[in-house]
Design a protein around this motif. Structure first.
Motif, PDB file in Angstrom:
ATOM      1  N   UNK A   1       0.836  -1.196   0.000  1.00  0.00           N
ATOM      2  CA  UNK A   1       0.000   0.000   0.000  1.00  0.00           C
ATOM      3  C   UNK A   1       0.873   1.250   0.000  1.00  0.00           C
ATOM      4  N   UNK A   2       0.722   2.074  -1.027  1.00  0.00           N
ATOM      5  CA  UNK A   2       1.503   3.299  -1.150  1.00  0.00           C
ATOM      6  C   UNK A   2       0.578   4.438  -1.601  1.00  0.00           C
ATOM      7  N   UNK A   3       1.082   5.672  -1.473  1.00  0.00           N
ATOM      8  CA  UNK A   3       0.245   6.830  -1.799  1.00  0.00           C
ATOM      9  C   UNK A   3       1.019   7.872  -2.612  1.00  0.00           C
ATOM     10  N   UNK A   4       0.285   8.531  -3.529  1.00  0.00           N
ATOM     11  CA  UNK A   4       0.771   9.728  -4.211  1.00  0.00           C
ATOM     12  C   UNK A   4       0.040  10.926  -3.614  1.00  0.00           C
ATOM     13  N   UNK A   5       0.775  11.981  -3.322  1.00  0.00           N
ATOM     14  CA  UNK A   5       0.177  13.191  -2.753  1.00  0.00           C
ATOM     15  C   UNK A   5       0.598  14.406  -3.566  1.00  0.00           C
ATOM     16  N   UNK A   6      -0.385  15.207  -3.953  1.00  0.00           N
ATOM     17  CA  UNK A   6      -0.116  16.489  -4.613  1.00  0.00           C
ATOM     18  C   UNK A   6      -0.190  17.592  -3.563  1.00  0.00           C
ATOM     19  N   UNK A   7       0.909  18.298  -3.396  1.00  0.00           N
ATOM     20  CA  UNK A   7       0.966  19.403  -2.453  1.00  0.00           C
ATOM     21  C   UNK A   7       0.515  20.686  -3.152  1.00  0.00           C
ATOM     22  N   UNK A   8      -0.720  21.068  -2.898  1.00  0.00           N
ATOM     23  CA  UNK A   8      -1.262  22.309  -3.465  1.00  0.00           C
ATOM     24  C   UNK A   8      -1.474  23.346  -2.371  1.00  0.00           C
ATOM     25  N   UNK A   9      -0.684  23.240  -1.305  1.00  0.00           N
ATOM     26  CA  UNK A   9      -0.812  24.178  -0.189  1.00  0.00           C
ATOM     27  C   UNK A   9       0.125  25.364  -0.406  1.00  0.00           C
ATOM     28  N   UNK A  10      -0.162  26.112  -1.440  1.00  0.00           N
ATOM     29  CA  UNK A  10       0.680  27.240  -1.840  1.00  0.00           C
ATOM     30  C   UNK A  10       0.431  28.411  -0.894  1.00  0.00           C
ATOM     31  N   UNK A  11       1.438  28.765  -0.080  1.00  0.00           N
ATOM     32  CA  UNK A  11       1.178  29.760   0.945  1.00  0.00           C
ATOM     33  C   UNK A  11       2.084  30.965   0.956  1.00  0.00           C
TER      34      UNK A  11
ATOM     35  N   UNK B   1      -3.885  11.780  -3.149  1.00  0.00           N
ATOM     36  CA  UNK B   1      -4.550  12.877  -2.438  1.00  0.00           C
ATOM     37  C   UNK B   1      -4.070  14.205  -3.024  1.00  0.00           C
ATOM     38  N   UNK B   2      -4.993  15.144  -3.142  1.00  0.00           N
ATOM     39  CA  UNK B   2      -4.623  16.523  -3.481  1.00  0.00           C
ATOM     40  C   UNK B   2      -4.917  17.363  -2.252  1.00  0.00           C
ATOM     41  N   UNK B   3      -3.863  17.841  -1.611  1.00  0.00           N
ATOM     42  CA  UNK B   3      -4.007  18.662  -0.401  1.00  0.00           C
ATOM     43  C   UNK B   3      -3.971  20.123  -0.828  1.00  0.00           C
ATOM     44  N   UNK B   4      -5.109  20.784  -0.748  1.00  0.00           N
ATOM     45  CA  UNK B   4      -5.222  22.153  -1.260  1.00  0.00           C
ATOM     46  C   UNK B   4      -5.878  23.040  -0.220  1.00  0.00           C
TER      47      UNK B   4
END
Length: 625
Positions: A214-224, A259-262
């Motif tokens: 079990x593995x995950x891809x994550x998109x970091x869209x937490x542009x701050x 996951x897209x973390x936005x």
């Protein structure tokens, strides 16, 4: 439902007319398309209303079968929005208002005559420029991550497919092994565009080799970063490219979920992501047995509450898990133990946006852009005291001078350049002497700044560098998660010293304390937020020490910014127009018409309204420091 790669190609072929129309700019063609910028900035200037008016007016003229109007993503030239581009005429209208729609239809669409007053006027030559590629703003740009922004309707999957969308995913799944995909990205030289610059292919390779089913891809869209809007614009203008890249990455590392973390402050980007996910699911491009290969993948959006520290990958992972967004020490790295202890690959939006293009055009194509160690292009949010504010994508190795003066059009108002801040609150100020530095990871680091995610704030002679350092530090103090003492307490002490200095209460020993405490915080903070928080102080101290000394020793602010160190007066050149008195919010200015006015210094709150309102330039309200 698309079951095979041939099904995808059939959709692309069905959209052939669209591709032809938008690629045959300048040629005669019976159909026309009107694309209107639909990014957040232009929507605030009524671009949605402009699209609606176009469509209603086209219906009234009974030509909607020959001319269509659509929204699109950000064209990049934010200073001149809203933008309307007409295909295949290749006409680029700027600063369009709803009231201009009728004229464009009657003059251009029906009459075949360009509306010259809406064309871009070159500030140097006064030439009216009708095409996008004819403007200096675009001439040195290479749009890779932004390739579809301003070209497609981000809410229509068929338009993305028409421009080779999901073809890279299809080829990866049907023609390549996971390791071959990793090798393509590794050979391209793509490095993380979120700031650290870690090689993307290497990160994918480490995650692929990490044991676990079990593995995950994550998109970091937490542009701050303050002033940064690169990732937001990509998500608003080309969301499918990020979805496709997440799936390619998932296949490469052995993950079946992304996951897209936005941040929740990006409602338009979130809306378009949700539309894109639904469309991809409906087409069978996202979900189970994609292209009949047995590969399954699902994507979930996670909304962040706007904490800057959650841009750090371990803090982001904790937030997705429902925990407090605090960073943890590494190792283990997320590629080995991330979400719920499983191998996790975290890439930011811009990094992912490059992936489909690399998979289609090849590693060498991408690696031919840029420098030896920094391949490809980089998107920057160019803002501040520059004429052409907007999104800029240039090959790595382009100099700061080229971006600011050739693409950016120089300093607003003809004032003198003072500094440019790259890397946001984690970066540093760069002065005139380093403007010919090529933009790449190593070169910027060598002069005391950093690439960061791509914020680029230009400052002129009216900016106080002590105040700039205080602005960025105030941001990081507010955004600190508070987990480690160095960041939680140390940065507050730095802030207190800067406040003393800008209030005229600074002492010579404060300059020593600033340096020593900054170095201690850099060495002892837990994560990159704390480790880089003192950078704006250290870089401004290095290049603008005289300004700090003026604040401390002479109790004056050379730029006239720090209110406690400035006093407004009206010179004898006052024409007595009374505009300053009318603009003053505390009624502290007196004087008769056509006579010199006077400011009551006891009542003055030093807001600068009089300085702004006075029509006599350059002598308006004179600063006395």
């Amino acid at each position: 439902m698309l079951r095979t790669l041939n099904d995808l190609k059939a959709i692309k072929d069905a959209s052939l007319e669209l591709v032809t129309l938008r690629n045959m700019t300048g040629q005669d063609y019976t159909k026309k398309e009107v694309l209107v910028c639909g990014g957040t900035g232009c929507q605030s200037a009524k671009s949605k209303e402009i699209v609606s008016l176009f469509n209603s007016e086209l219906d009234k003229h009974k030509i909607s079968d020959k001319v269509s109007a659509h929204i699109t993503g950000c064209f990049g030239f934010c200073e001149k929005g809203p933008i309307v581009k007409i295909f295949p005429d290749d006409v680029f209208y700027v600063e369009v208002k709803p009231s201009d729609v009728d004229e464009i239809i009657k003059e251009h669409i029906l009459g075949g005559k360009v509306v010259e007053r809406l064309l871009y006027k070159d500030p140097d030559t006064s030439e009216l420029i009708r095409t996008q590629h004819g403007m200096n703003f675009y001439k040195k740009q290479e749009r890779v991550a932004l390739r579809n922004c301003g070209l497609i309707n981000p809410e229509k999957i068929d338009e993305y497919i028409a421009f080779d969308g999901y073809l890279a995913l299809g080829r990866a799944l049907t023609e390549m092994t996971p390791q071959q995909v990793v090798d393509v990205i590794k050979d391209s030289g793509l490095r993380g565009r979120g700031g650290a610059g870690f090689p993307t292919g290497s990160k994918w390779g480490i995650t692929l080799r990490s044991p676990g089913a079990e593995k995950y891809m994550v998109c970091n869209a937490d542009e701050g970063d303050p002033g940064a809007f690169m990732d937001r614009s990509i998500l608003e203008g080309d969301p499918h490219s990020v979805l496709e890249a997440l799936m390619i990455g998932g296949y490469a590392i052995g993950a079946n979920k992304g996951y897209i973390y936005i941040r929740a402050e990006y409602p338009l980007a979130i809306s378009r992501l949700r539309i894109a996910i639904k469309q991809a699911e409906d087409y069978g491009l996202l979900g189970k047995d994609i292209f009949g290969t047995g590969f399954n993948f699902e994507i979930e959006i996670k909304l962040g509450a706007g904490a800057f520290v959650c841009g750090e990958e371990t803090a982001l992972i904790h937030s997705i898990e429902g925990k407090r967004g605090e960073p943890t020490t590494k190792p283990p790295f997320p590629a080995e133990s991330g979400l719920w202890g499983k191998p996790t690959c975290v890439n930011n939006v811009e990094t992912l946006a490059n992936v489909p293009a690399i998979m289609i055009k090849g590693s060498k194509w991408f690696a031919d852009f840029g420098t030896k160690l920094s391949k490809g292009t980089k998107v920057f949010a160019l803002a501040g005291k520059v004429n052409n504010v907007g999104l800029v994508e240039v090959p790595m190795g382009t100099t700061l001078r080229e971006i600011i003066y050739e693409i950016g059009g120089g300093i607003k108002g003809g004032y003198k350049f003072k500094a440019v801040q790259t890397g946001g609150p984690s970066g540093g100020c760069i002065t005139e002497q380093d403007l010919d530095t090529p933009i790449d990871y190593e070169s910027l680091s060598a002069i005391g700044s950093m690439m960061g995610s791509g914020g680029m704030i230009v400052m002129d002679e009216h900016n106080c560098m002590v105040d700039i350092a205080k602005f960025y530090l105030d941001f990081t103090v507010d955004e600190s998660c508070g987990k480690c003492t160095a960041c939680r307490i140390g940065n507050k002490r730095l802030m207190e010293i800067l406040e003393k200095i800008t209030q005229g209460k600074g002492e010579p020993s404060d300059l020593v304390k600033l340096r020593e405490l900054s170095e201690t915080i850099k060495d002892t903070s837990l994560c990159a937020l704390g480790q880089t928080a003192p950078n704006p102080i250290l870089s401004t101290l290095k290049y603008f020490e005289d300004e700090y000394k003026a604040h401390v020793h002479d109790k004056r602010c050379p730029a006239g910014v720090c209110k406690d160190l400035v006093r407004y007066e009206i010179s004898e050149l006052c024409i007595g127009c009374t505009k300053c008195a009318r603009a003053c919010p505390v009624s502290c200015i007196s004087g008769k018409v056509r006579e010199r006015h006077v400011i009551d210094q006891e009542k003055c709150i030093k807001c600068g309204s009089c300085y702004t309102a006075c029509p006599v330039k350059p002598v308006k309200a004179v600063l006395k420091v």
